[in-house]
Design an enzyme around this catalytic site. Sequence first.
Site, mmCIF file in Angstrom:
data_model
loop_
_atom_site.group_PDB
_atom_site.id
_atom_site.type_symbol
_atom_site.label_atom_id
_atom_site.label_comp_id
_atom_site.label_asym_id
_atom_site.label_seq_id
_atom_site.Cartn_x
_atom_site.Cartn_y
_atom_site.Cartn_z
ATOM 1 N N LYS A 182 0.809 -1.233 0.000
ATOM 2 C CA LYS A 182 0.000 0.000 0.000
ATOM 3 C C LYS A 182 0.835 1.273 0.000
ATOM 4 C CE LYS A 182 -4.142 -2.046 1.944
ATOM 5 N NZ LYS A 182 -5.264 -1.936 2.837
ATOM 6 N N GLU B 212 -1.923 6.898 7.974
ATOM 7 C CA GLU B 212 -2.764 7.766 7.158
ATOM 8 C C GLU B 212 -3.543 8.667 8.087
ATOM 9 O OE1 GLU B 212 -5.528 5.719 4.623
ATOM 10 O OE2 GLU B 212 -3.946 5.036 3.285
ATOM 11 N N ARG C 69 -7.903 -7.502 -8.564
ATOM 12 C CA ARG C 69 -8.614 -8.774 -8.748
ATOM 13 C C ARG C 69 -10.093 -8.484 -8.933
ATOM 14 N NH1 ARG C 69 -11.175 -8.494 -3.728
ATOM 15 N NH2 ARG C 69 -9.869 -7.486 -2.170
HETATM 16 P P1 ADP Z 1 -13.811 -6.788 -1.529
HETATM 17 O O1 ADP Z 1 -13.558 -5.342 -1.624
HETATM 18 O O2 ADP Z 1 -13.732 -7.584 -2.769
HETATM 19 O O3 ADP Z 1 -14.941 -7.087 -0.650
HETATM 20 P P2 ADP Z 1 -12.395 -7.709 0.641
HETATM 21 O O4 ADP Z 1 -11.308 -6.825 1.116
HETATM 22 O O5 ADP Z 1 -13.640 -7.834 1.407
HETATM 23 O O6 ADP Z 1 -12.591 -7.242 -0.814
HETATM 24 O O7 ADP Z 1 -11.804 -9.141 0.357
HETATM 25 C C1 ADP Z 1 -12.488 -10.143 -0.332
HETATM 26 C C2 ADP Z 1 -12.058 -11.460 0.230
HETATM 27 O O8 ADP Z 1 -10.666 -11.628 0.123
HETATM 28 C C3 ADP Z 1 -12.412 -11.609 1.681
HETATM 29 O O9 ADP Z 1 -12.794 -12.934 1.885
HETATM 30 C C4 ADP Z 1 -11.115 -11.288 2.389
HETATM 31 O O10 ADP Z 1 -11.055 -11.991 3.606
HETATM 32 C C5 ADP Z 1 -10.087 -11.763 1.402
HETATM 33 N N1 ADP Z 1 -8.870 -10.937 1.393
HETATM 34 C C6 ADP Z 1 -8.717 -9.731 0.826
HETATM 35 N N2 ADP Z 1 -7.468 -9.283 0.941
HETATM 36 C C7 ADP Z 1 -6.783 -10.222 1.617
HETATM 37 C C8 ADP Z 1 -5.421 -10.354 2.060
HETATM 38 N N3 ADP Z 1 -4.506 -9.424 1.823
HETATM 39 N N4 ADP Z 1 -5.101 -11.456 2.735
HETATM 40 C C9 ADP Z 1 -6.012 -12.403 2.974
HETATM 41 N N5 ADP Z 1 -7.282 -12.351 2.564
HETATM 42 C C10 ADP Z 1 -7.681 -11.284 1.906
HETATM 43 P P1 ADP Z 2 -8.486 -3.277 2.997
HETATM 44 O O1 ADP Z 2 -7.299 -3.540 2.126
HETATM 45 O O2 ADP Z 2 -8.508 -4.106 4.209
HETATM 46 O O3 ADP Z 2 -9.766 -3.271 2.226
HETATM 47 P P2 ADP Z 2 -8.600 -0.369 3.017
HETATM 48 O O4 ADP Z 2 -7.382 0.463 2.974
HETATM 49 O O5 ADP Z 2 -9.361 -0.512 1.755
HETATM 50 O O6 ADP Z 2 -8.230 -1.799 3.574
HETATM 51 O O7 ADP Z 2 -9.569 0.172 4.157
HETATM 52 C C1 ADP Z 2 -10.739 -0.531 4.535
HETATM 53 C C2 ADP Z 2 -11.735 0.417 5.199
HETATM 54 O O8 ADP Z 2 -11.153 1.053 6.340
HETATM 55 C C3 ADP Z 2 -12.181 1.570 4.314
HETATM 56 O O9 ADP Z 2 -13.265 1.212 3.490
HETATM 57 C C4 ADP Z 2 -12.541 2.633 5.330
HETATM 58 O O10 ADP Z 2 -13.831 2.444 5.847
HETATM 59 C C5 ADP Z 2 -11.547 2.410 6.437
HETATM 60 N N1 ADP Z 2 -10.368 3.285 6.253
HETATM 61 C C6 ADP Z 2 -9.183 2.937 5.727
HETATM 62 N N2 ADP Z 2 -8.320 3.971 5.708
HETATM 63 C C7 ADP Z 2 -8.977 5.019 6.250
HETATM 64 C C8 ADP Z 2 -8.631 6.384 6.531
HETATM 65 N N3 ADP Z 2 -7.429 6.879 6.242
HETATM 66 N N4 ADP Z 2 -9.582 7.173 7.110
HETATM 67 C C9 ADP Z 2 -10.800 6.687 7.412
HETATM 68 N N5 ADP Z 2 -11.181 5.425 7.171
HETATM 69 C C10 ADP Z 2 -10.295 4.581 6.592
#
Ligand code: ADP
Ligand code: ADP
Length: 471
Positions: free
Chosen positions: A115, A199, A290
């Site tokens: 990231k 962040e 993906r």
């Molecule tokens: P989406 O935005 O597609 O909902 P999610 O972040 O919810 O993405 O992830 C979709 C699926 O992939 C979930 O089952 C989550 O647990 C799994 N997943 C996503 N990123 C990772 C990761 N870095 N390591 C392990 N599992 C992940």
């Molecule tokens: P993941 O890879 O697990 O999906 P993200 O970076 O997409 O992680 O963050 C998942 C969620 O966490 C976001 O949809 C948001 O609700 C919250 N989040 C992440 N970063 C921030 C931020 N800087 N400020 C506020 N909320 C955040």
Amino acid sequence: MLKKVLIANRGEIAVRIVRACAEMGVRSVAIYTEPDRYGLHVKRADEAYMLGEDPLAGYLDPLRIVNLALETGCDAIHPGYGFLSENAEFARLCEVNGLIFIGPKSSVIHGMGDKTQARNSMRAANVPVTPGSEGNLKDLGEALTLAGEIGYPIMIKATSGGGGRGIRRCDNDEELKTHYPRVISEATKAFGSAEVFMEKCIVDPLHIEVQILADSHGNVIHLFERDCSIQRRNQKLIEIAPSPQLSQEKREYIGDLAVRAAKAVGYENAGTVEFLITGDEVYFMEMNTRVQVEHTISEQITGVDIVQEQLNVAAGLPLTYQQKDIQFRGYALQFRVNAEDPKNDFLPSFGRVTHYYAPGGPGVRVDTAIYTGYEIPPYYDSMCLKLVVWALSWDQVIARGQRALDDMRLHGIKTTADYYQQILRHPAFRQANFNTSFVPNHPELLDYSVKRHPSEIALAIASAIAAHAGW
Ligand code: ADP
Ligand code: ADP
Ligand code: MG
């Protein structure tokens, strides 16, 4: 076109990919592990191979999967989401073995999966990113100094994180001191990397993401946005397309930003660019390289089959559509029906699905791998069904969601379906006025009584009699 695709996944997304293959005349190969022997993807694929007793190891074994694909004469591998889908090493292994990995190049997965690296690429491409650290944090001292400069609240996030895990909000120095080592330990356990970054916490933002599609000829298009602000603990529950909270001007702006982001990194195949939006501010958050769980709602509003486009561009064909061909109509909602008990802190509720009747009727789509009699194994994701509804207007799509959730019967396990009915009834949701704090701000929505359907009561009585009679 591709001839035969190995699906390196399970559950509903594996079934979704089998369906795309079937419609395109492409043969599909499923993999499974022993606890998944009754999985629907095993039954639905043209061929299926078991990869061991362990529930997870087979799905996470790049070498074994690549060898199986070669032995069974596949020309490509679809990784789905989760598992190996964002594993750059797996994509590279496919590449060096002459197999097509259905996704972007391994180098792009690597760059976007990190990231902090992704943030740097976006800064270079003039895409606004959430304010925060330039790179990974060296130690708590650096974190405290930076937090002082940025101003609380801040977020500590795992650099390789995903699935909503490895993220903590800190509101002051004390919390930062407590949470910093926690995120490091979570990140090490869950993602095998201790790297974390900072962040600025964007307070009460919208989570808006843009679906993009790109081919190997330099064409990149977007399929508009999804609003995923209805989240619990950073995990999405209900997703909406398009966002009922965006102006057309903002919609076009973020669509263009997402395309610019994808072009900047030489992106190919389907992907999602996630943003946080507050007022007039738009910040890039991350890119998922993906197919996403919620790709369904973009399909419903645009008519584009995203998985089929993935197979097309993986085969080297140009995208079927140009940007001007993409229009959206109406609204779609997706409910992630999880095998969890909302009234018990969303504790997973695995077990046998004693009865399942699918909802149907106009504008209703179900993506699932469950069926009556299926025993949901405890080793995997608790999401057991995606209920997707479509209608022409916001009011109609809410009514349709209520009706479809009510249509569905899922007995034997506890699910989040009744909780979603509560959300759909809430005036703020109905007025399209919500952000990522909606769920935490409304704990009273968990205070509902579960409606017992007559069929469920009859079933309970029947099993009690059967147990009593020793049947
Ligand atoms: P989406 O935005 O597609 O909902 P999610 O972040 O919810 O993405 O992830 C979709 C699926 O992939 C979930 O089952 C989550 O647990 C799994 N997943 C996503 N990123 C990772 C990761 N870095 N390591 C392990 N599992 C992940
Ligand atoms: P993941 O890879 O697990 O999906 P993200 O970076 O997409 O992680 O963050 C998942 C969620 O966490 C976001 O949809 C948001 O609700 C919250 N989040 C992440 N970063 C921030 C931020 N800087 N400020 C506020 N909320 C955040
Ligand atoms: Mg995310």
